[in-house]
Design a protein around this motif. Structure first.
Motif, PDB file in Angstrom:
ATOM      1  N   ILE A  40       0.842  -1.201   0.000  1.00 10.60           N
ATOM      2  CA  ILE A  40       0.000   0.000   0.000  1.00 10.60           C
ATOM      3  C   ILE A  40       0.869   1.241   0.000  1.00 10.60           C
ATOM      4  O   ILE A  40       1.933   1.273   0.631  1.00 10.60           O
ATOM      5  N   CYS A  45      -3.759   6.718   0.162  1.00 13.97           N
ATOM      6  CA  CYS A  45      -4.938   6.006   0.664  1.00 13.97           C
ATOM      7  C   CYS A  45      -5.852   6.965   1.409  1.00 13.97           C
ATOM      8  O   CYS A  45      -5.403   7.815   2.171  1.00 13.97           O
ATOM      9  N   ILE A  46      -7.152   6.849   1.160  1.00 16.38           N
ATOM     10  CA  ILE A  46      -8.104   7.718   1.846  1.00 16.38           C
ATOM     11  C   ILE A  46      -8.945   6.929   2.850  1.00 16.38           C
ATOM     12  O   ILE A  46      -9.985   7.390   3.304  1.00 16.38           O
ATOM     13  N   LEU A  47      -8.526   5.719   3.130  1.00 17.47           N
ATOM     14  CA  LEU A  47      -9.217   4.852   4.100  1.00 17.47           C
ATOM     15  C   LEU A  47     -10.700   4.680   3.764  1.00 17.47           C
ATOM     16  O   LEU A  47     -11.550   4.725   4.648  1.00 17.47           O
ATOM     17  N   GLY A  49     -12.115   2.077   2.552  1.00 21.19           N
ATOM     18  CA  GLY A  49     -12.613   0.755   2.930  1.00 21.19           C
ATOM     19  C   GLY A  49     -13.131  -0.087   1.780  1.00 21.19           C
ATOM     20  O   GLY A  49     -13.659  -1.170   1.989  1.00 21.19           O
ATOM     21  N   LEU A  50     -12.997   0.404   0.551  1.00 17.14           N
ATOM     22  CA  LEU A  50     -13.489  -0.382  -0.593  1.00 17.14           C
ATOM     23  C   LEU A  50     -12.723  -1.690  -0.744  1.00 17.14           C
ATOM     24  O   LEU A  50     -13.287  -2.722  -1.093  1.00 17.14           O
ATOM     25  N   CYS A  51     -11.410  -1.615  -0.485  1.00 17.11           N
ATOM     26  CA  CYS A  51     -10.605  -2.832  -0.623  1.00 17.11           C
ATOM     27  C   CYS A  51     -11.051  -3.877   0.389  1.00 17.11           C
ATOM     28  O   CYS A  51     -11.133  -5.053   0.086  1.00 17.11           O
ATOM     29  N   VAL A  62      -9.589  -2.125   7.281  1.00 13.36           N
ATOM     30  CA  VAL A  62      -9.331  -0.699   7.236  1.00 13.36           C
ATOM     31  C   VAL A  62      -9.958  -0.106   8.487  1.00 13.36           C
ATOM     32  O   VAL A  62     -11.153  -0.250   8.716  1.00 13.36           O
ATOM     33  N   TRP A  69      -4.383   0.625   7.967  1.00 19.38           N
ATOM     34  CA  TRP A  69      -4.781  -0.326   6.932  1.00 19.38           C
ATOM     35  C   TRP A  69      -3.968  -1.566   7.218  1.00 19.38           C
ATOM     36  O   TRP A  69      -2.747  -1.478   7.385  1.00 19.38           O
ATOM     37  N   CYS A  86      -9.434  -0.197  -5.877  1.00 13.06           N
ATOM     38  CA  CYS A  86      -9.006   0.980  -5.110  1.00 13.06           C
ATOM     39  C   CYS A  86      -9.162   2.247  -5.951  1.00 13.06           C
ATOM     40  O   CYS A  86      -8.579   2.380  -7.023  1.00 13.06           O
ATOM     41  N   PRO A  87      -9.948   3.209  -5.466  1.00 15.26           N
ATOM     42  CA  PRO A  87     -10.205   4.405  -6.266  1.00 15.26           C
ATOM     43  C   PRO A  87      -8.987   5.315  -6.385  1.00 15.26           C
ATOM     44  O   PRO A  87      -8.890   6.118  -7.301  1.00 15.26           O
ATOM     45  N   LYS A  88      -8.044   5.213  -5.430  1.00 18.77           N
ATOM     46  CA  LYS A  88      -6.876   6.092  -5.465  1.00 18.77           C
ATOM     47  C   LYS A  88      -5.638   5.382  -5.994  1.00 18.77           C
ATOM     48  O   LYS A  88      -4.536   5.932  -5.932  1.00 18.77           O
ATOM     49  N   LEU A  91      -3.001   0.697  -3.971  1.00 20.41           N
ATOM     50  CA  LEU A  91      -2.518  -0.669  -3.773  1.00 20.41           C
ATOM     51  C   LEU A  91      -1.793  -1.159  -5.013  1.00 20.41           C
ATOM     52  O   LEU A  91      -2.148  -0.792  -6.126  1.00 20.41           O
TER      53      LEU A  91
END
Ligand code: SF4
Ligand code: SF4
Lengths: 196, 362
Positions: A40, A45-47, A49-51, A62, A69, A86-88, A91
């Motif tokens: 990671i 990471c914006i935490l 929680g999608l992952c 998360v 994380w 992961c939107p950002k 990972l």
């Protein structure tokens, strides 16, 4: 039809380099795209929680309360699904397998707090927010001796944040629990109950 | 005249990679009847479809079997694409078929090795598995995994194979051809191998038809059926596809068919990699399968036809996912082929259906 059809090949292999390597002294090179382990980049990471929600083996956790994380490398099946959701793009799947261990430790990464728009500033109210300029820190798997420490800290932090804003967290949690399977939801509920 | 007795065979037996139990009713060293029993590795994966959403289930599907892993993820993804009416890009179809044929090569070479091991030809076994390593290395380079790849997703594939890698595929496959033909020569022409396989475990063409046998097991009994000739996906673009058949109906024929199928797969990969179209490798898939929607799909796995059925319920979790695997189909034929054989030949016959019990029990 004669016997010993494999003669040429078998005789030839007497003079060839062995196909096998002297593992573990020698290992084969790992190709660039090998699925070895998940890493990671805590700076992005914006935490969200999608992952955690998408992992088929539920091995990612998360924790917004402690800004951590974590993943259980022994449960991870290297499918790479978390990387794609992961939107950002924090990972990544990299070569290099997680080495064997006698304790199933988790890999914990602390996500530094980022400068956020004022409106959203109160969302992540971590009890001990990390400084924004603190360098990104990836905590290596804890040694077996202090293995229980992060878990205990996390629990204390969770309890603290529960006291701070019980209502808000409950609503947030409920939304999350609704997305989980019944079993994992029940587990989370039980853990919360114990924490209180 | 001897006395009838029952010899248990398996679930743990050196020839069996997976647990299968047979009760062999034996008289004078001749098998009168074989009663198969499975259920040692049931994992309830079909039920898991209600707990993992349709995207996550791709990874469960490919863990149904360690050898046809890619085939299961491909078959499952195709079923869901039908269920949701998704059309995937041509390039993704080609890539899937190339990987799938490559896994057929690896599966058949693995099987040839196991067969050699079953009749006690250790060096032949080693040579087969040595060649198989080359295929696994190709997988490792293009997918990141050696056996389980996780490259298929609903809507396409995750990774592309570029031109240089496709060239490498063909280069490696051409490179193993010479060694492979020596190995096949040993399998088909060496007297010690022939003695163990020729005329052993005969399943007549009529029985194979009546029992609906599938895959190389059926084709060795002259059943002209191979799902690939239906032309699903990129198989439809092949200039010509003829299933490989044999009239011998015995263990030798099954070896012959599988040995020839490896060469056929090499040709398919060569042809498809020459005309693979450019473009996207995946399309985004939004939403969930509609309530009450149903879809089915068939795919030619290395072991034969595998049937998939899926039923949606309006959420991202499926209502039902059913897979009928080739081995569950072929067990009936195996019991027939075992009738009247020598006890010493049982392991050879069991192995020639290429049993995959984990697939069967899911
Ligand atoms: S790693 Fe990506 S998906 Fe996971 S919490 Fe961070 S931003 Fe979200
Ligand atoms: S690679 Fe797969 S199993 Fe591993 S953490 Fe990511 S989603 Fe979970």
């Amino acid at each position: 039809m004669g016997v010993f059809k494999l003669g040429k090949m078998t005789f030839g292999s007497l003079f060839k380099k062995p196909e096998t390597v002297l593992y573990p002294i020698e290992t084969k090179p790992q190709p660039a795209g090998l699925k070895g382990h998940i890493e990671i980049d805590v700076s992005t990471c914006i935490l969200c929680g999608l992952c955690e929600k998408s992992c088929p083996t539920d091995c990612i956790t998360v924790d917004k309360a402690t800004s951590t994380w974590s993943t259980n490398p022994f449960a991870c099946i290297q499918c790479g699904y978390c990387v794609t959701v992961c939107p950002k793009k924090s990972l990544s799947m990299l070569p290099g397998y997680h080495v064997a261990n006698t304790v199933k430790d988790r890999v914990v990464a602390t996500v530094p707090e980022k400068a956020k728009p004022a409106k959203k500033a109160d969302v992540a109210k971590a009890p001990e927010p990390a400084k924004a300029d603190e360098p990104a820190k990836v905590v290596e798997p804890a040694k077996s001796a202090d293995h229980a420490k992060p878990a205990a800290e996390a629990k204390a932090a969770e309890a603290a944040s529960l006291e701070q804003g019980e209502l808000r967290i409950d609503a947030e949690l409920e939304a999350k629990l609704a997305l989980m399977s019944d079993e994992s939801a029940a587990k989370v509920r039980a853990a919360l109950q114990a924490g209180k | 005249m001897g006395q009838k007795s029952i010899i248990p065979f398996g679930p743990q037996h050196p020839v069996l990679p997976e647990p299968l139990h047979l009760d062999l009713v034996v008289e004078d060293e001749v098998v009168l009847e074989a009663i198969p029993q499975i259920g040692f590795v049931h994992r309830g994966l079909e039920r898991l479809v209600q707990k993992k959403d349709y995207n996550q289930f791709v990874y469960v599907a490919e863990r149904i079997c360690g050898i046809c892993a890619f085939g299961h993820s491909m078959g499952y993804a195709e079923t869901i694409e039908r269920l949701m009416g998704v059309e995937i890009p041509k390039r993704a179809e080609y890539l899937r078929v190339i990987w799938h044929e490559l896994s057929r090569i690896h599966s058949h070479i693995l099987w040839l090795g196991l067969a050699a091991d079953a009749f006690g030809h250790e060096s032949l076994f080693m040579h087969c598995w040595r060649l198989r390593e080359r295929i696994l290395d190709l997988f490792e380079k293009t997918t990141g995994g050696r056996v389980i790849f996780s490259v298929v997703k609903v809507g396409g594939v995750f990774r592309d194979i570029d031109k240089s890698q496709l060239d490498e595929f063909n280069h490696v496959l051409e490179g193993i051809k010479d060694e492979y033909s020596q190995i096949v020569n040993a399998f088909l022409n060496e007297p010690s191998v022939r003695n163990r396989t020729y005329g052993v475990g005969v399943l007549s063409s009529e029985d194979a038809h009546n029992l609906s046998m599938v895959g190389p097991f059926a084709r060795a009994s002259a059943v002209n059926y191979d799902v690939r000739m239906l032309g699903n996906g990129a198989y439809g673009d092949l200039s010509d596809f003829q299933p490989i058949l044999s009239n011998n109906c015995d263990c030798y024929a099954r070896m012959e068919v599988r040995a020839a199928e490896v060469v056929q797969s090499i040709e398919i990969i060569k042809e498809l990699s020459a005309r693979i179209p450019d473009g996207e490798i995946a399309v985004p898939v939004k939403g969930s399968p509609a309530f009450g929607s149903e879809a089915c799909n068939v795919l030619e796995q290395p072991r034969g036809e595998c049937y998939y059925f899926a039923k949606g319920n309006g959420t991202k979790y499926l209502d039902r996912m059913r897979m009928r695997t080739p081995t569950s189909q072929n067990l009936a034929g195996m019991a027939v082929a075992l009738k009247g054989c020598d006890v010493a030949d049982v392991n050879m016959i069991v192995l020639t259906i290429d049993p995959c019990i984990s697939c069967t029990e899911r």
